[in-house]
Design a protein around this motif. Structure first.
Motif, PDB file in Angstrom:
ATOM      1  N   VAL A  12     -41.311 -26.515  35.474  1.00  0.00           N
ATOM      2  CA  VAL A  12     -41.179 -25.649  34.303  1.00  0.00           C
ATOM      3  C   VAL A  12     -42.237 -24.552  34.363  1.00  0.00           C
ATOM      4  O   VAL A  12     -41.968 -23.385  34.052  1.00  0.00           O
ATOM      5  N   GLY A  13     -43.443 -24.924  34.784  1.00  0.00           N
ATOM      6  CA  GLY A  13     -44.492 -23.921  34.956  1.00  0.00           C
ATOM      7  C   GLY A  13     -44.090 -22.859  35.964  1.00  0.00           C
ATOM      8  O   GLY A  13     -44.307 -21.664  35.745  1.00  0.00           O
ATOM      9  N   GLY A  14     -43.464 -23.293  37.071  1.00  0.00           N
ATOM     10  CA  GLY A  14     -42.982 -22.344  38.059  1.00  0.00           C
ATOM     11  C   GLY A  14     -41.891 -21.445  37.505  1.00  0.00           C
ATOM     12  O   GLY A  14     -41.862 -20.236  37.782  1.00  0.00           O
ATOM     13  N   ALA A  15     -40.987 -22.027  36.709  1.00  0.00           N
ATOM     14  CA  ALA A  15     -39.914 -21.230  36.102  1.00  0.00           C
ATOM     15  C   ALA A  15     -40.475 -20.217  35.118  1.00  0.00           C
ATOM     16  O   ALA A  15     -40.025 -19.067  35.064  1.00  0.00           O
ATOM     17  N   VAL A  16     -41.462 -20.641  34.327  1.00  0.00           N
ATOM     18  CA  VAL A  16     -42.096 -19.713  33.383  1.00  0.00           C
ATOM     19  C   VAL A  16     -42.797 -18.586  34.144  1.00  0.00           C
ATOM     20  O   VAL A  16     -42.683 -17.405  33.788  1.00  0.00           O
ATOM     21  N   GLY A  17     -43.519 -18.954  35.202  1.00  0.00           N
ATOM     22  CA  GLY A  17     -44.186 -17.942  36.016  1.00  0.00           C
ATOM     23  C   GLY A  17     -43.208 -16.956  36.632  1.00  0.00           C
ATOM     24  O   GLY A  17     -43.441 -15.737  36.633  1.00  0.00           O
ATOM     25  N   SER A  18     -42.066 -17.479  37.147  1.00  0.00           N
ATOM     26  CA  SER A  18     -41.045 -16.606  37.721  1.00  0.00           C
ATOM     27  C   SER A  18     -40.459 -15.682  36.665  1.00  0.00           C
ATOM     28  O   SER A  18     -40.217 -14.491  36.922  1.00  0.00           O
ATOM     29  N   ALA A  19     -40.218 -16.229  35.475  1.00  0.00           N
ATOM     30  CA  ALA A  19     -39.637 -15.423  34.401  1.00  0.00           C
ATOM     31  C   ALA A  19     -40.589 -14.310  33.975  1.00  0.00           C
ATOM     32  O   ALA A  19     -40.183 -13.155  33.786  1.00  0.00           O
ATOM     33  N   VAL A  20     -41.871 -14.665  33.823  1.00  0.00           N
ATOM     34  CA  VAL A  20     -42.856 -13.658  33.408  1.00  0.00           C
ATOM     35  C   VAL A  20     -43.030 -12.599  34.494  1.00  0.00           C
ATOM     36  O   VAL A  20     -43.065 -11.392  34.212  1.00  0.00           O
ATOM     37  N   SER A  21     -43.117 -13.043  35.754  1.00  0.00           N
ATOM     38  CA  SER A  21     -43.282 -12.073  36.843  1.00  0.00           C
ATOM     39  C   SER A  21     -42.047 -11.181  36.967  1.00  0.00           C
ATOM     40  O   SER A  21     -42.161  -9.970  37.222  1.00  0.00           O
ATOM     41  N   GLY A  22     -40.864 -11.769  36.752  1.00  0.00           N
ATOM     42  CA  GLY A  22     -39.644 -10.970  36.786  1.00  0.00           C
ATOM     43  C   GLY A  22     -39.601  -9.944  35.671  1.00  0.00           C
ATOM     44  O   GLY A  22     -39.161  -8.803  35.875  1.00  0.00           O
ATOM     45  N   ALA A  23     -40.065 -10.359  34.478  1.00  0.00           N
ATOM     46  CA  ALA A  23     -40.094  -9.426  33.348  1.00  0.00           C
ATOM     47  C   ALA A  23     -41.056  -8.267  33.622  1.00  0.00           C
ATOM     48  O   ALA A  23     -40.738  -7.100  33.343  1.00  0.00           O
ATOM     49  N   ILE A  24     -42.235  -8.600  34.167  1.00  0.00           N
ATOM     50  CA  ILE A  24     -43.216  -7.546  34.475  1.00  0.00           C
ATOM     51  C   ILE A  24     -42.702  -6.625  35.568  1.00  0.00           C
ATOM     52  O   ILE A  24     -42.766  -5.391  35.469  1.00  0.00           O
ATOM     53  N   TRP A  25     -42.157  -7.214  36.641  1.00  0.00           N
ATOM     54  CA  TRP A  25     -41.658  -6.443  37.783  1.00  0.00           C
ATOM     55  C   TRP A  25     -40.519  -5.512  37.361  1.00  0.00           C
ATOM     56  O   TRP A  25     -40.523  -4.321  37.682  1.00  0.00           O
ATOM     57  N   SER A  26     -39.533  -6.059  36.640  1.00  0.00           N
ATOM     58  CA  SER A  26     -38.353  -5.263  36.297  1.00  0.00           C
ATOM     59  C   SER A  26     -38.609  -4.292  35.149  1.00  0.00           C
ATOM     60  O   SER A  26     -37.822  -3.375  34.932  1.00  0.00           O
ATOM     61  N   THR A  27     -39.707  -4.474  34.418  1.00  0.00           N
ATOM     62  CA  THR A  27     -40.049  -3.542  33.343  1.00  0.00           C
ATOM     63  C   THR A  27     -40.877  -2.372  33.857  1.00  0.00           C
ATOM     64  O   THR A  27     -40.582  -1.202  33.567  1.00  0.00           O
ATOM     65  N   TYR A  28     -41.900  -2.679  34.649  1.00  0.00           N
ATOM     66  CA  TYR A  28     -42.868  -1.646  35.025  1.00  0.00           C
ATOM     67  C   TYR A  28     -42.480  -0.841  36.262  1.00  0.00           C
ATOM     68  O   TYR A  28     -42.739   0.375  36.318  1.00  0.00           O
ATOM     69  N   ILE A  29     -41.889  -1.478  37.260  1.00  0.00           N
ATOM     70  CA  ILE A  29     -41.615  -0.735  38.491  1.00  0.00           C
ATOM     71  C   ILE A  29     -40.610   0.408  38.274  1.00  0.00           C
ATOM     72  O   ILE A  29     -40.876   1.547  38.691  1.00  0.00           O
ATOM     73  N   LEU A  32     -41.744   4.217  38.793  1.00  0.00           N
ATOM     74  CA  LEU A  32     -41.073   5.038  39.796  1.00  0.00           C
ATOM     75  C   LEU A  32     -40.576   6.344  39.175  1.00  0.00           C
ATOM     76  O   LEU A  32     -40.709   7.426  39.762  1.00  0.00           O
ATOM     77  N   GLN A  33     -39.988   6.240  38.005  1.00  0.00           N
ATOM     78  CA  GLN A  33     -39.514   7.453  37.319  1.00  0.00           C
ATOM     79  C   GLN A  33     -40.675   8.360  36.923  1.00  0.00           C
ATOM     80  O   GLN A  33     -40.531   9.581  36.867  1.00  0.00           O
ATOM     81  N   LEU A  34     -41.831   7.746  36.657  1.00  0.00           N
ATOM     82  CA  LEU A  34     -42.994   8.524  36.250  1.00  0.00           C
ATOM     83  C   LEU A  34     -43.648   9.237  37.436  1.00  0.00           C
ATOM     84  O   LEU A  34     -44.084  10.401  37.325  1.00  0.00           O
ATOM     85  N   TYR A  35     -43.711   8.548  38.605  1.00  0.00           N
ATOM     86  CA  TYR A  35     -44.493   9.059  39.733  1.00  0.00           C
ATOM     87  C   TYR A  35     -43.671   9.773  40.804  1.00  0.00           C
ATOM     88  O   TYR A  35     -44.227  10.595  41.549  1.00  0.00           O
ATOM     89  N   LEU A  36     -42.380   9.462  40.939  1.00  0.00           N
ATOM     90  CA  LEU A  36     -41.585  10.063  42.020  1.00  0.00           C
ATOM     91  C   LEU A  36     -41.456  11.573  41.830  1.00  0.00           C
ATOM     92  O   LEU A  36     -41.286  12.059  40.708  1.00  0.00           O
ATOM     93  N   PRO A  37     -41.528  12.317  42.930  1.00  0.00           N
ATOM     94  CA  PRO A  37     -41.308  13.764  42.821  1.00  0.00           C
ATOM     95  C   PRO A  37     -39.859  14.055  42.405  1.00  0.00           C
ATOM     96  O   PRO A  37     -38.971  13.215  42.590  1.00  0.00           O
ATOM     97  N   ALA A  38     -39.633  15.245  41.884  1.00  0.00           N
ATOM     98  CA  ALA A  38     -38.329  15.601  41.317  1.00  0.00           C
ATOM     99  C   ALA A  38     -37.189  15.412  42.316  1.00  0.00           C
ATOM    100  O   ALA A  38     -36.097  14.941  41.958  1.00  0.00           O
ATOM    101  N   GLU A  39     -37.426  15.728  43.589  1.00  0.00           N
ATOM    102  CA  GLU A  39     -36.345  15.651  44.578  1.00  0.00           C
ATOM    103  C   GLU A  39     -35.949  14.211  44.919  1.00  0.00           C
ATOM    104  O   GLU A  39     -34.882  13.966  45.486  1.00  0.00           O
TER     105      GLU A  39
END
Length: 609
Positions: free
Chosen positions: A483-500, A504-511
């Motif tokens: 369960v700890g592993g599942a919670v860790g995966s869920a939290v890491s997935g939330a952070i990864w899919s929210t911030y990346i 990317l939209q913030l830092y990538l050049p216009a082209e």
């Protein structure tokens, strides 16, 4: 309960056992107490106690050799399929859902251990092993043939059921056949194959990806594993027959019963509704964390809110169900287990240990190394597999130390301190210019800490339980670890899919801005240093987005690891060679104990190793 309780030695005992089969849910669940009566021990426990008395040295060696053969296969499979998962999700252009795959695995891993332990207790060890191998094989076939990410994720249910069923049954088998002084060492035997598969796995995976496809990385195990199971199945079956010939056989608890009575017994013995409550609660709470950022409307999506609300309600209902002697007389989380402070501290340590692990090393660290550090697939996997190697070596070392010192608590505290330090080093050296030696060093530190935590904590939890409850205590510990592993995966997935995506939209050049979704969804694109060469604005933006996100993950992991150290002080400092060994029959080890049987004291037979 005394370890010999309920093992019929004559016809009178067998008759009494059969009379008590029909289950009465109003009956007190006294089987959780050491003073419980003979019929309280479940059939599978009685059978393994009977079979344990029939073990010969040769038959036990054959069983362990067969288990080691299976451990070699499964450990190599983990290394290979761990690589394949990244490419499978990328093939569906959904690399970000890698964490969702691990959440599904974690949820199933958490909920399958209690029923598998119960199946082993109610029906027997051979039957439970057979079910695990069958589920494992079905999972391989589904993964190899999946045409979309939904089917691939669904296959994790069968794969995780088989893998974790096999894991818990290996530990229960060790608990059945060893004394406490030798248990840590023999529990670690199944980790020994990682000493070579850690390094062979990435090469095997690379060879498969080069010469075939990722699908063959799953399909080959559907052939290999069932074949390797045959020697163990024959060994357990033959020993059961030998036990019957020696008069130690335990009759089926369902003999002469109607289908309704059998169904009722199974319902209560497996605590079926409690299992469903727990599975639904964990899944409904954790899955939205990784699905919401990719869902239409995000967190404003009504289905995500509904899942969280229903999951929360079920989670509140679960302890109410488990503590009711009428509704759950054979709870798979026996309430009295949690009266032991060692068990409470042990399961919390396991939960936080795996949660921190799944927010740091897995599931995204290898991807980070390929994208930001420009490491090849093989090199990235070698770096992360250093954890596996160092944790295996340290677990063997600590098992030997426990065997000859008869203590375990001091090593848990040492491991917690090293594990916390390792997490801190991972955060400190999370830089784009970090050397391979530095990255490997952080994984060695985390691995040493993990090895000194895992085995001794499980041993302490088992030492706190009666023989009837060794399986229950083991499954509770392993369940909350998952369960700890599942919670860790869920939290890491939330952070990864929210911030990346946002970064990317913030830092990538216009082209390159229009390509952010493809970069985010496909590992082969984001790690392509030809398409996005070093020093280019796009590469700088990509690396910055992934590096900053990894920093958030490691801060979370460090916060999870911090409470482990103070929790170790709540473990009881057992002197293992002076304790009731909680096993019956011919077991591995040098120990002796007096037990009451028909008013006489008898000596256990042990083999000196």
């Amino acid at each position: 309960m005394r370890p010999d309780d309920g093992v019929p030695h004559n016809e009178t005992d067998r008759g009494n056992f059969d009379k008590d089969v029909d289950y009465n849910p109003e009956q007190s669940s006294s089987d959780t107490d050491d003073s419980s009566s003979d019929h309280s021990t479940q059939a599978g426990v009685k059978r393994i106690e009977a079979v344990s008395k029939a073990w010969t040295k040769t038959s036990l060696i054959i069983a362990y050799v067969a288990l080691l053969l299976i451990a070699n296969v499964t450990s190599l499979e983990i290394q290979v399929t761990g690589v394949m998962a990244r490419y499978a999700t990328s093939a569906f252009v959904l690399h970000s859902l890698l964490s969702t795959i691990y959440v599904v695995q974690g949820v199933v891993s958490a909920v399958i251990k209690p029923p598998m332990g119960k199946i082993a207790d109610v029906f027997g060890r051979l039957e439970a092993f057979s079910i695990s191998i069958a589920a494992y094989t079905i999972g391989y076939c589904m993964q190899a043939g999946s045409g979309n990410v939904q089917t691939f994720a669904g296959a994790q249910i069968f794969w995780a059921a088989g893998f974790n069923g096999l894991q818990v049954l290996q530990q229960i088998f060790v608990a059945d056949t060893t004394d406490l002084l030798n248990r840590a060492l023999f529990s670690t035997l199944f980790d020994v194959p990682f000493l070579w598969t850690t390094w062979a796995g990435p090469e095997v995976a690379n060879s498969i990806l080069t010469t075939a496809t990722w699908r063959w990385g799953y399909a080959i195990w559907a052939i290999i594993l069932p074949v390797c199971f045959i020697p163990l199945a024959i060994s357990l079956f033959m020993n059961q027959r030998r036990a019957k010939k020696l008069g130690f056989d335990v009759p089926s608890p369902f003999r002469g019963r109607s289908a309704f009575q059998v169904a009722k017994n199974i319902w209560f013995d497996l605590d079926t509704f409690g299992l469903l409550l727990f599975a639904a609660a964990v899944a409904l709470i954790l899955l939205p964390l990784t699905l919401a950022p990719n869902a239409s409307g995000g967190w404003s999506n009504g289905s995500m809110i509904a899942m969280l609300v229903v999951g929360g309600v079920l989670l509140l209902a679960f302890p109410l169900w488990e503590t009711s002697k009428k509704l759950a007389p054979k709870a798979f989380f026996p309430p009295n287990l949690f009266k032991e402070r060692t068990i409470i501290a042990g399961v919390l340590i396991a939960f936080l240990y795996f949660m921190a692990f799944y927010m740091s090393v897995f599931p995204y660290f290898s991807s980070y190394l390929q994208i930001v550090q420009h490491k090849s697939q093989v090199t990235a996997d070698y770096i992360t597999r250093t954890f596996t190697f160092s944790s295996t070596v340290s677990s063997i070392v600590v098992s030997l130390i426990i065997k000859y010192t008869a203590h375990y608590k001091y090593y848990v505290t040492f491991g917690a301190a090293i594990y916390l330090m390792g997490m801190g080093l991972m955060l400190a050296y999370r830089t784009e210019d970090a050397s391979v030696g530095t990255l490997v060093g952080t994984q060695i530190a985390v691995g040493i800490g993990g090895g000194f935590l895992n085995v001794p904590v499980q041993l302490g939890v088992q030492a706190s339980a009666s023989h009837q409850q060794v399986a229950a205590a083991t499954t509770v510990w392993l369940t909350l670890l998952e369960v700890g592993g599942a919670v860790g995966s869920a939290v890491s997935g939330a952070i990864w899919s929210t911030y990346i995506p946002a970064k990317l939209q913030l830092y990538l050049p216009a082209e390159n801005l229009a390509d952010y979704a493809t970069i985010y969804g496909d590992l082969t694109v984001s790690s392509d240093y030809i398409l996005y060469p070093p020093g280019s604005p796009a590469r700088i933006a990509i690396n910055r987005a992934y590096q900053e996100t990894m920093r958030y993950l490691l801060i979370g992991a460090l916060c999870c690891a911090a409470p482990i150290l103070p929790l170790t002080f709540f473990l009881k400092n057992y002197k293992l060679d002076e304790m009731d060994q909680k096993v019956v029959g011919n077991v591995i080890g040098k120990a002796e104990r007096k037990e009451r049987a028909s008013g006489q004291h008898q000596r256990w037979k042990f083999w000196k190793r």
